[in-house]
Motif scaffolding. Structure first.
Motif, short mmCIF file in Angstrom:
data_model
loop_
_atom_site.label_atom_id
_atom_site.label_comp_id
_atom_site.label_asym_id
_atom_site.label_seq_id
_atom_site.Cartn_x
_atom_site.Cartn_y
_atom_site.Cartn_z
N ILE A 1 50.48 56.27 24.13
CA ILE A 1 51.01 54.98 24.04
C ILE A 1 49.94 53.72 24.36
CG2 ILE A 1 53.01 53.50 24.83
CD1 ILE A 1 53.98 55.93 26.46
N SER A 2 49.87 53.00 23.13
CA SER A 2 48.89 51.71 23.28
C SER A 2 49.29 50.68 22.47
CB SER A 2 47.60 52.19 22.65
OG SER A 2 46.83 51.33 22.75
N THR A 3 49.17 49.43 23.05
CA THR A 3 49.63 48.14 22.56
C THR A 3 51.26 48.31 22.22
OG1 THR A 3 47.40 48.36 21.71
CG2 THR A 3 48.79 46.43 20.80
N SER A 4 52.02 48.52 22.85
CA SER A 4 53.47 48.80 22.77
C SER A 4 54.19 48.21 23.87
CB SER A 4 53.80 50.27 22.61
OG SER A 4 53.00 50.73 21.40
N SER A 5 55.31 48.05 23.73
CA SER A 5 56.12 47.57 24.75
C SER A 5 57.66 47.57 25.02
CB SER A 5 56.06 46.07 24.92
OG SER A 5 56.36 45.34 23.88
N ASN A 6 58.10 47.79 26.18
CA ASN A 6 59.50 47.73 26.39
C ASN A 6 60.12 49.19 25.75
OD1 ASN A 6 62.04 47.15 27.19
ND2 ASN A 6 62.44 45.89 25.32
N ILE A 7 59.72 50.58 26.50
CA ILE A 7 60.19 51.60 25.82
C ILE A 7 60.57 52.54 27.20
CG2 ILE A 7 59.63 53.74 24.48
CD1 ILE A 7 57.23 52.29 23.38
N ASP A 8 61.73 53.20 27.02
CA ASP A 8 62.23 54.24 28.27
C ASP A 8 62.13 55.51 27.90
OD1 ASP A 8 62.87 51.86 29.35
OD2 ASP A 8 65.06 52.11 29.11
N PHE A 9 61.48 56.47 28.60
CA PHE A 9 61.54 57.74 28.27
C PHE A 9 62.12 58.56 29.25
CE2 PHE A 9 57.81 55.84 26.55
CZ PHE A 9 57.33 56.32 25.63
N TYR A 10 63.17 59.38 28.87
CA TYR A 10 64.00 60.19 29.84
C TYR A 10 64.01 61.60 29.20
CZ TYR A 10 66.06 55.64 31.02
OH TYR A 10 66.00 54.39 31.28
N PHE A 11 64.20 62.73 30.07
CA PHE A 11 64.40 64.08 29.88
C PHE A 11 63.40 64.82 28.63
CE2 PHE A 11 68.66 62.37 31.40
CZ PHE A 11 68.85 63.06 32.54
N ASN A 12 62.32 64.26 28.62
CA ASN A 12 61.31 65.10 27.79
C ASN A 12 60.43 66.18 28.51
OD1 ASN A 12 61.86 62.87 25.50
ND2 ASN A 12 61.24 61.23 27.17
N SER A 13 60.19 67.04 27.51
CA SER A 13 59.41 68.22 28.18
C SER A 13 58.10 68.12 27.33
CB SER A 13 60.09 69.51 27.86
OG SER A 13 61.22 69.61 28.97
N VAL A 14 57.03 67.93 27.80
CA VAL A 14 55.85 68.07 27.19
C VAL A 14 54.67 69.00 27.76
CG1 VAL A 14 53.60 66.54 26.71
CG2 VAL A 14 55.96 65.67 26.86
N ASN A 15 54.18 70.04 27.13
CA ASN A 15 53.06 70.80 27.65
C ASN A 15 51.91 70.94 26.57
OD1 ASN A 15 52.32 73.16 29.50
ND2 ASN A 15 52.62 74.23 27.27
N ILE A 16 50.67 70.94 27.29
CA ILE A 16 49.56 70.67 26.36
C ILE A 16 48.80 72.16 26.87
CG2 ILE A 16 47.33 69.71 26.35
CD1 ILE A 16 49.17 67.80 25.32
N GLU A 17 48.59 72.92 25.71
CA GLU A 17 47.95 74.02 26.05
C GLU A 17 46.75 74.31 24.92
OE1 GLU A 17 49.00 79.00 25.47
OE2 GLU A 17 50.67 77.45 25.64
N GLY A 18 45.68 74.98 25.24
CA GLY A 18 44.80 75.22 24.05
C GLY A 18 43.65 74.10 24.08
N ALA A 19 43.69 73.27 24.47
CA ALA A 19 42.51 71.91 24.74
C ALA A 19 42.58 71.32 25.96
CB ALA A 19 42.68 71.22 23.53
N PRO A 20 41.42 70.71 26.24
CA PRO A 20 41.45 69.71 27.35
C PRO A 20 42.32 68.62 27.09
CG PRO A 20 39.27 70.29 26.84
CD PRO A 20 40.14 70.76 25.52
N GLY A 21 43.27 68.12 27.88
CA GLY A 21 44.24 67.32 27.46
C GLY A 21 44.98 66.54 28.41
N ARG A 22 46.00 65.72 28.11
CA ARG A 22 46.61 64.91 29.14
C ARG A 22 48.20 65.18 28.48
NH1 ARG A 22 42.73 59.93 28.26
NH2 ARG A 22 40.85 60.81 29.19
N GLY A 23 49.27 65.38 29.35
CA GLY A 23 50.56 65.43 29.25
C GLY A 23 51.21 64.17 28.40
#
Length: 370
Positions: A77-99
């Motif tokens: 998320i960059s240069t954005s505004s006013n967003i709500d995040f609820y009930f999301n499942s995120v998994n990073i596998e296979g590379a250096p990364g960030r959820g």
């Protein structure tokens, strides 16, 4: 954007699962599954919403293999505004990364009831918020997990664990009800949990009454993440890994331990004794386990480590099976190890140049002397 399954099947190292760019006014992104998205699971840029009603991202799954050779981002998320995040499942596998990653140019963000995890082999982060003071309005009831990474989270600066994250206190009371732990997803392509970490530890959100597959959420204590699920009421044994390979080793030297993790993913109390574990097979005498942590009494979500060892006595492959028996069921781990020819000596770990030794071999090169 609702009810989509996005799976990037080609071998790309740079790409997007969902690309939200220059949206105007509030948007909704919900009930979507995104897999194998190369570098970005969900990319949000210039999604500036000046309306009173926030944009909303909920009941989504982002997983699979991130093939990028650079940094992978579950949600960016960059240069954005006013967003709500609820009930999301995120998994990073296979590379250096960030959820999830946010930058200071992203403002007015809310994160509640999300599960952000990194289970790759590199130095990843569960979350990476570069400037929470500028970006985050609400951050609570989330679960964070960074697996075996040496990092945990970045929240204006690196933080080592949940307690350190809570101590930042930006915004006030941040993550007071959040958790740190393995969500025990069924697999990288199936983020339905099979363990208790996310079970009924969330908070209700007005207007979100069901999960990603339409299951009604608990009215008072919903599950964190995209799925509302039930736990078995009786003890249930789960374990990892399914196999252990000790690799090539010098003869007559004991190697280990390599641990088997046994977890009660059900309810009640699971009791495991040393007499419940056996090793059998043609080379059973070459493998052993320690009962130093047994007997174990495991409540829901608790685990115990079973250390396993290997000693090669001859050249060649050695194989056996470790069996755990619980409640009439057998749970087996395949064991492997290879004995090197007699007289072989291993120098170093095979990953660095041995410049301090007289023979001075560099990594990737060989040396022999008659």
């Amino acid at each position: 954007l609702k009810y989509n399954t996005i799976n990037i099947r080609q071998v790309h190292t740079y790409g997007y699962g969902a690309y939200l760019y220059y949206t105007y006014g509030p948007f909704e992104f919900s009930y979507n599954e995104i897999y194998n998205s190369a570098q970005y699971g969900m990319y949000i840029y210039q999604a500036n919403n000046t309306e009173p009603e926030p944009s909303i991202v909920y009941n989504n799954v982002i997983g699979g293999l991130f093939r990028t050779t650079s940094t992978a981002y579950g949600i960016y998320i960059s240069t954005s505004s006013n967003i709500d995040f609820y009930f999301n499942s995120v998994n990073i596998e296979g590379a250096p990364g960030r959820g999830i990653t946010t930058f200071s140019s992203a403002t007015g963000l809310t994160f509640v009831n999300n599960s952000f995890t990194y289970t790759g082999s590199g130095a990843g982060y569960a979350i990476y918020h570069s400037d929470p003071t500028a970006s985050i309005l609400v951050n609570d009831y989330n679960n964070y997990y960074a697996g075996e990474s040496t990092n945990f989270a970045y929240y204006g600066s690196a933080v080592a664990d949940l307690a350190a994250l809570q101590a930042v206190n930006i915004p006030e009371g941040n993550d007071a009800n959040s958790l740190q732990g393995n969500p025990m997803y069924t697999g990288s392509m199936n983020l339905l949990p099979y363990g208790p970490q996310l079970y009924q530890v969330g908070t209700p959100i007005v207007g979100i009454d069901d999960d990603i597959v339409g299951t009604l959420r608990d009215t008072f204590t919903p599950c964190i993440g995209a799925y509302e699920f039930e736990l078995p009421e009786v003890p249930t044994l789960a374990y990892e890994p399914a196999n252990i390979d000790f690799g090539s080793v010098i003869q007559e030297v004991e190697y280990g331990p390599v641990n088997i993790t046994v977890t009660n993913i059900g309810g009640g109390t699971l009791e495991l004794y040393s007499t419940d574990i056996t090793i059998f097979g043609n080379d059973e005498t070459n493998f052993s386990f320690s009962d130093e942590n047994l007997p174990a009494t495991l409540e829901s979500g608790q685990s115990v480590l079973i250390p396993v060892y290997f000693t090669a006595t001859t050249e060649g492959l050695h194989e056996a099976t470790l069996r755990m028996t619980y409640d009439g069921e057998d749970y087996e781990v395949a064991l492997y190890g290879t004995g090197l020819p007699a007289g072989i000596v291993i120098i170093g770990q095979g990953t660095v140049a041995m410049n301090a030794n007289p023979i001075n071999p560099f990594y990737g090169y060989t040396y022999s002397q008659q």
